[in-house]
Design a protein around this motif. Structure first.
Motif, short mmCIF file in Angstrom:
data_model
loop_
_atom_site.label_atom_id
_atom_site.label_comp_id
_atom_site.label_asym_id
_atom_site.label_seq_id
_atom_site.Cartn_x
_atom_site.Cartn_y
_atom_site.Cartn_z
N ASP A 37 0.81 -1.21 0.00
CA ASP A 37 0.00 0.00 0.00
C ASP A 37 0.85 1.27 0.00
N ARG A 38 1.88 1.31 0.81
CA ARG A 38 2.65 2.55 0.97
C ARG A 38 3.78 2.66 -0.04
N TRP A 39 4.55 1.60 -0.21
CA TRP A 39 5.70 1.70 -1.08
C TRP A 39 5.34 1.53 -2.55
N TRP A 40 4.49 0.56 -2.84
CA TRP A 40 4.14 0.32 -4.24
C TRP A 40 2.84 0.99 -4.62
N ASP A 41 2.20 1.68 -3.67
CA ASP A 41 1.02 2.51 -3.93
C ASP A 41 -0.09 1.73 -4.65
N GLU A 42 -0.27 0.49 -4.24
CA GLU A 42 -1.22 -0.39 -4.92
C GLU A 42 -2.66 0.12 -4.85
N ASP A 43 -3.03 0.77 -3.76
CA ASP A 43 -4.40 1.23 -3.61
C ASP A 43 -4.77 2.36 -4.57
N ARG A 70 14.79 -14.21 -3.93
CA ARG A 70 16.03 -14.08 -4.71
C ARG A 70 16.96 -12.96 -4.27
N SER A 71 16.45 -12.00 -3.51
CA SER A 71 17.27 -10.84 -3.16
C SER A 71 18.13 -11.12 -1.94
N ASP A 72 19.09 -10.25 -1.74
CA ASP A 72 19.95 -10.33 -0.56
C ASP A 72 19.10 -10.18 0.69
N PRO A 73 19.11 -11.16 1.59
CA PRO A 73 18.25 -11.08 2.78
C PRO A 73 18.63 -9.94 3.73
N GLN A 74 19.82 -9.38 3.58
CA GLN A 74 20.23 -8.26 4.41
C GLN A 74 19.62 -6.95 3.96
N LEU A 75 19.13 -6.90 2.71
CA LEU A 75 18.52 -5.69 2.18
C LEU A 75 17.02 -5.68 2.44
N PRO A 76 16.47 -4.53 2.74
CA PRO A 76 15.00 -4.44 2.79
C PRO A 76 14.43 -4.72 1.39
N VAL A 77 13.22 -5.22 1.34
CA VAL A 77 12.61 -5.58 0.06
C VAL A 77 12.52 -4.36 -0.86
N ARG A 78 12.17 -3.22 -0.29
CA ARG A 78 12.05 -2.03 -1.13
C ARG A 78 13.39 -1.65 -1.74
N ALA A 79 14.47 -1.75 -0.98
CA ALA A 79 15.79 -1.43 -1.52
C ALA A 79 16.14 -2.37 -2.67
N ALA A 80 15.82 -3.64 -2.51
CA ALA A 80 16.08 -4.61 -3.58
C ALA A 80 15.24 -4.29 -4.81
N ALA A 81 13.97 -3.94 -4.58
CA ALA A 81 13.08 -3.60 -5.71
C ALA A 81 13.56 -2.35 -6.42
N ASP A 82 13.99 -1.33 -5.67
CA ASP A 82 14.51 -0.12 -6.29
C ASP A 82 15.77 -0.40 -7.09
N TYR A 83 16.63 -1.26 -6.56
CA TYR A 83 17.85 -1.61 -7.26
C TYR A 83 17.55 -2.30 -8.59
N VAL A 84 16.58 -3.21 -8.56
CA VAL A 84 16.19 -3.91 -9.79
C VAL A 84 15.54 -2.95 -10.77
N ALA A 85 14.78 -1.99 -10.26
CA ALA A 85 14.14 -1.01 -11.15
C ALA A 85 15.19 -0.21 -11.93
N ASN A 87 18.20 -1.45 -12.57
CA ASN A 87 19.02 -2.45 -13.27
C ASN A 87 18.11 -3.56 -13.79
N PRO A 88 17.31 -3.29 -14.81
CA PRO A 88 16.33 -4.29 -15.27
C PRO A 88 16.95 -5.61 -15.73
N VAL A 89 18.19 -5.58 -16.18
CA VAL A 89 18.85 -6.82 -16.59
C VAL A 89 18.97 -7.76 -15.39
N LEU A 90 19.25 -7.19 -14.22
CA LEU A 90 19.31 -8.00 -13.00
C LEU A 90 17.96 -8.65 -12.72
N GLY A 91 16.88 -7.91 -12.93
CA GLY A 91 15.54 -8.47 -12.73
C GLY A 91 15.27 -9.63 -13.67
N LEU A 92 15.70 -9.51 -14.90
CA LEU A 92 15.53 -10.62 -15.85
C LEU A 92 16.37 -11.82 -15.44
#
Length: 97
Positions: A37-43, A70-85, A87-92
């Protein structure tokens, strides 16, 4: 002071059990719904086509699951998502591995 309504049998449930149930509820709320709801603004995503909102929610759920697996467990999920955003090749690569 907080008050909660429950259908649990008071003769079979202790105060520690109730506390655990409440904390488990908020763990889900803070770990999943707050993120979506807050980070990805789904609502705020509105669609005019029937069923499309459910599809977008399913895609968000899949993306969140992939990040958590798949992400580094030391990173918050949002940080991992922002990093992939950024670096889209990493997401693929995450999807293909």
């Amino acid at each position: 002071m907080r008050y909660f309504v429950s259908s649990l049998d008071p003769d079979r449930v202790t105060a520690a059990d109730l506390l655990r149930y409440v904390r488990d509820h908020w763990r889900v709320e803070n770990g999943l719904h707050f993120l979506k709801d807050r980070w990805w603004d789904e609502d705020r995503h509105h669609t005019r086509r029937p069923g499309l909102s459910a599809c977008l929610a399913a895609i968000n759920n899949a993306a969140l699951s992939i990040h958590r697996l798949r992400s580094d467990p030391q990173l918050p999920v949002r940080a991992a998502a922002d990093y992939v955003a950024w670096n889209p090749v990493l997401g693929l690569r995450m999807l293909n591995s």
